[in-house]
Write a protein that holds these residues in place. Structure first.
Motif, short mmCIF file in Angstrom:
data_model
loop_
_atom_site.label_atom_id
_atom_site.label_comp_id
_atom_site.label_asym_id
_atom_site.label_seq_id
_atom_site.Cartn_x
_atom_site.Cartn_y
_atom_site.Cartn_z
N VAL A 126 0.84 -1.21 0.00
CA VAL A 126 0.00 0.00 0.00
C VAL A 126 0.87 1.25 0.00
O VAL A 126 0.67 2.18 -0.81
CB VAL A 126 -0.96 0.00 1.20
N CYS A 127 1.87 1.32 0.88
CA CYS A 127 2.72 2.51 0.96
C CYS A 127 3.61 2.63 -0.27
O CYS A 127 3.91 3.75 -0.71
CB CYS A 127 3.56 2.47 2.23
N PHE A 128 4.02 1.50 -0.82
CA PHE A 128 4.81 1.55 -2.06
C PHE A 128 3.98 2.17 -3.17
O PHE A 128 4.46 3.04 -3.93
CB PHE A 128 5.26 0.14 -2.43
N ALA A 129 2.73 1.75 -3.28
CA ALA A 129 1.86 2.30 -4.33
C ALA A 129 1.61 3.78 -4.12
O ALA A 129 1.64 4.57 -5.08
CB ALA A 129 0.53 1.53 -4.34
N VAL A 130 1.37 4.19 -2.88
CA VAL A 130 1.15 5.61 -2.59
C VAL A 130 2.40 6.41 -2.95
O VAL A 130 2.33 7.50 -3.56
CB VAL A 130 0.77 5.82 -1.12
N GLY A 131 3.58 5.89 -2.59
CA GLY A 131 4.83 6.59 -2.92
C GLY A 131 5.04 6.73 -4.41
O GLY A 131 5.47 7.79 -4.90
N VAL A 132 4.75 5.66 -5.18
CA VAL A 132 4.91 5.72 -6.63
C VAL A 132 3.97 6.76 -7.24
O VAL A 132 4.37 7.55 -8.11
CB VAL A 132 4.66 4.32 -7.24
N VAL A 133 2.72 6.78 -6.77
CA VAL A 133 1.76 7.77 -7.28
C VAL A 133 2.22 9.18 -6.98
O VAL A 133 2.16 10.09 -7.85
CB VAL A 133 0.36 7.49 -6.69
N LEU A 134 2.71 9.43 -5.77
CA LEU A 134 3.18 10.77 -5.40
C LEU A 134 4.37 11.18 -6.25
O LEU A 134 4.48 12.33 -6.70
CB LEU A 134 3.55 10.81 -3.92
N GLU A 135 5.28 10.25 -6.48
CA GLU A 135 6.47 10.59 -7.27
C GLU A 135 6.09 10.91 -8.72
O GLU A 135 6.59 11.87 -9.30
CB GLU A 135 7.45 9.43 -7.22
N ARG A 136 5.21 10.11 -9.31
CA ARG A 136 4.81 10.33 -10.71
C ARG A 136 3.95 11.59 -10.86
O ARG A 136 4.03 12.28 -11.88
CB ARG A 136 4.03 9.12 -11.22
N ALA A 137 3.12 11.89 -9.83
CA ALA A 137 2.17 12.99 -9.97
C ALA A 137 2.76 14.32 -9.55
O ALA A 137 2.38 15.37 -10.12
CB ALA A 137 0.91 12.70 -9.15
N VAL A 138 3.68 14.34 -8.58
CA VAL A 138 4.14 15.62 -8.03
C VAL A 138 5.67 15.72 -8.00
O VAL A 138 6.26 16.67 -8.53
CB VAL A 138 3.58 15.82 -6.59
N ILE A 139 6.32 14.75 -7.36
CA ILE A 139 7.73 14.89 -7.01
C ILE A 139 8.61 15.02 -8.25
O ILE A 139 9.58 15.79 -8.27
CB ILE A 139 8.18 13.70 -6.14
N ARG A 140 8.32 14.30 -9.31
CA ARG A 140 9.21 14.29 -10.48
C ARG A 140 9.29 15.64 -11.17
O ARG A 140 10.23 15.88 -11.93
CB ARG A 140 8.77 13.22 -11.47
N PHE A 141 8.34 16.51 -10.91
CA PHE A 141 8.39 17.85 -11.50
C PHE A 141 9.20 18.83 -10.66
O PHE A 141 9.39 19.98 -11.07
CB PHE A 141 6.97 18.40 -11.68
N LEU A 142 9.65 18.38 -9.45
CA LEU A 142 10.28 19.31 -8.51
C LEU A 142 11.71 18.93 -8.16
O LEU A 142 12.27 19.47 -7.21
CB LEU A 142 9.44 19.37 -7.21
N TYR A 143 12.34 18.00 -8.90
CA TYR A 143 13.72 17.64 -8.62
C TYR A 143 14.63 18.86 -8.81
O TYR A 143 14.51 19.59 -9.79
CB TYR A 143 14.19 16.51 -9.53
N GLY A 144 15.54 19.06 -7.86
CA GLY A 144 16.46 20.19 -7.91
C GLY A 144 15.90 21.46 -7.31
O GLY A 144 16.59 22.49 -7.31
N ARG A 145 14.66 21.42 -6.82
CA ARG A 145 14.06 22.60 -6.18
C ARG A 145 13.58 22.19 -4.78
O ARG A 145 12.42 21.87 -4.57
CB ARG A 145 12.89 23.12 -7.02
#
Length: 542
Positions: free
Chosen positions: A322-341
């Motif tokens: 469950v937490c793995f799936a939540v983490g993957v969704v967060l990374e694909r939806a939000v985090i990947r657009f904010l690397y380096g900031r």
């Protein structure tokens, strides 16, 4: 000559048999007379009968006293004491064990008041000294130790002589020592004081302190100087042992807290240390893991109650997935657009944490929920007087080491771990070599979130589960990661153990709040002196 010897032996055997028969009849008569006193309507007579039954030491009186304690002892119109079976509800006569028909009888409950209850506990304990179960004998000795009685001393000495179980023998010896404190023989009192001192029990300090105290006129309460010296030495021995027990307890509980910190910080060390993402929603991964455990517990309770003991085994992979799936969704939806900031990442994940908290409140409610320990984690290990370590905390330590070994193997011995380390050291070069850095980022963030969920599984066994439970650990998790050294798994382990032990050692001295403040100040000062943490990156990695 031989017939004469045979005749003498036969006569002696007959005399011994006659004496035993008379003693048995006398004991049976005493037992019947004492049980007959229950027919008297006065509680004082019942209390006297209880004391008499305890002094007889006849195990045949035990069912009647247990029935009196449990409210299952009745008296008929003729004054006979009747015992009701707890399971079958049948009645038997207490004096001879004969079953009786309750229908034609007019029964009344045996009179019980505080005086009867005070007499009942030591009387039961005296009879239970002969019980076949060593734990029951130990409990009986502990009960007699609380209420030392002169009439209990012979029974305790006899029980000590025949006892073979170590724990029960220690408890009986301690009860006998407390009874011997009132003896007129100074040597017996000194021996009792030494035995009490060797036990190391803090509950005995008050009795020993009274022996070395002074009256208002300056004279000692205990006139014998040898007894006073023995009491002073025993007090010193108890204090030394309690100091050691306190240190051992703080060490064990410090390791338990360190295990919790390690489980919560391990996932953060991956996302923050490896990926450079300041994930303020990591505490909510713990919360999701804990609520996943709660959901699995409810499913087992409703659909598979016979297998309830194994719900925790199913909760571990459930929380991980469950937490793995939540983490993957967060990374694909939000985090990947904010690397380096990092600042934008911090604000975004803080908002995500608030959204996750509110979502859990809507689904499970705002009130905390309780997750029951499985039967094999209930109770605790009694290591010393005043030191009982719950099995759940021992399991947390073992679980944290298991998760650490799993993460270490994954990052150091697998192809995925090799790619993670390659992307961490040189993202551009790893991409040129054909490694999909976006996919590695996604799986790494999911792994960090999943490990945080496993921390939530452990926390659900130590306390209540609530929507805001992750907020209490996010700051401590960042302290562990920063103190250990960014990107260093070994540093995370060392700093988690160090901070956990430091907090438990400071808590008895400064209190929980001041102890945490002192720990925070220590981390700040340490980072000022050594910004790279305990384990710095090598020059090439930096």
């Amino acid at each position: 000559m031989a017939p004469t010897r045979a005749f003498v032996r036969a006569v002696l055997a007959s005399l011994v048999f006659a004496v035993l028969l008379c003693a048995g009849r006398a004991r049976a008569g005493d037992l019947e007379a004492a049980l007959g006193a229950f027919g008297d309507g006065e509680p004082e007579a019942v209390a006297a009968a209880v004391t008499r039954l305890g002094a007889l030491g006849d195990p045949a009186a035990l069912p009647a006293l247990e029935a009196l304690r449990d409210g299952r002892l009745f008296v008929d119109a003729d004054g006979n004491a009747l015992v009701e079976d707890a399971q079958t509800k049948t009645l038997t006569r207490a004096a001879d064990g004969q079953r009786v028909d309750p229908r034609p009888l007019r029964l009344k409950t045996a009179a019980v008041n505080n005086a009867v209850r005070r007499a009942l506990l030591p009387a039961l304990a005296l009879l239970e000294l002969r019980a076949p179960d060593p734990n029951q004998r130990r409990a009986a000795a502990e009960e007699l130790a609380k209420r030392p009685l002169d009439e209990a001393i012979p029974a305790l000495r006899a029980a000590l002589a025949r006892e073979t179980d170590g724990d029960a023998k220690t408890a009986i010896g301690l009860a006998l020592a407390r009874a011997d404190l009132a003896s007129d023989d100074p040597e017996r009192r000194i021996a009792a004081i030494r035995a009490l001192g060797e036990s190391g029990q803090s509950a005995l300090k008050e009795e020993l302190t009274s022996l070395v105290s002074k009256r208002d006129d300056g004279s000692y309460v205990e006139p014998d100087p040898r007894v006073r010296d023995a009491a002073g030495s025993a007090l010193s021995a108890i204090e030394r042992k309690q100091t050691f027990v306190g240190f051992a307890g703080n060490t064990i509980y410090g390791l338990s807290l360190a295990s919790v910190l390690l489980l919560t910080a391990l996932g953060l060390a991956i996302t923050f240390g490896v990926m450079g993402v300041i994930n303020m929603a990591h505490g909510e991964m713990l919360m999701i893991g804990a609520y996943s455990t709660y959901a699995v517990e409810r499913v087992f309770e409703q659909h598979w109650p016979s297998a309830f003991s194994y719900y925790l085994v199913a909760a571990v992979p459930t929380a991980f997935v469950v937490c793995f799936a939540v983490g993957v969704v967060l990374e694909r939806a939000v985090i990947r657009f904010l690397y380096g900031r990092p600042l934008e990442t911090l604000l975004a994940t803080w908002g995500i944490s608030l959204m996750l908290i509110q979502t859990v409140r809507i689904v499970f409610g705002a009130q905390n929920v309780s997750v029951a320990n499985p039967p094999w984690l209930s109770g605790g290990a009694h290591l010393a007087d005043g030191l009982v370590v719950p099995y759940s905390r021992i399991a947390t330590i073992v679980f944290a080491l298991t998760v650490l070994a799993f993460v270490g193997y994954l990052l150091k011995r697998t192809r995925f771990g090799l790619q993670v380390r390659a992307v961490t050291q040189n993202r551009a070069m790893a991409s040129c070599l054909g490694i999909s850095t976006a996919r590695v980022d996604m799986w790494t963030f999911g792994l960090g979130s999943a490990v945080g969920g496993l921390g939530g599984v452990a926390l659900s066994q130590l306390g209540n589960v609530g929507p805001e439970m992750g907020q209490a650990y996010i700051v401590d998790s960042f302290m562990v990661v920063v103190l250990g050294g960014v990107g260093k798994l070994v540093g995370t382990v060392v700093s988690a153990v160090g901070l956990g032990m430091l907090h438990k050692y400071l808590e008895p001295i400064a209190g929980a709040v001041l102890g945490k403040i002192a720990m925070l100040l220590f981390v700040i000062l340490f980072i000022q002196k050594r910004p790279q943490g305990l384990f710095a990156m090598t020059e090439r990695q930096a």
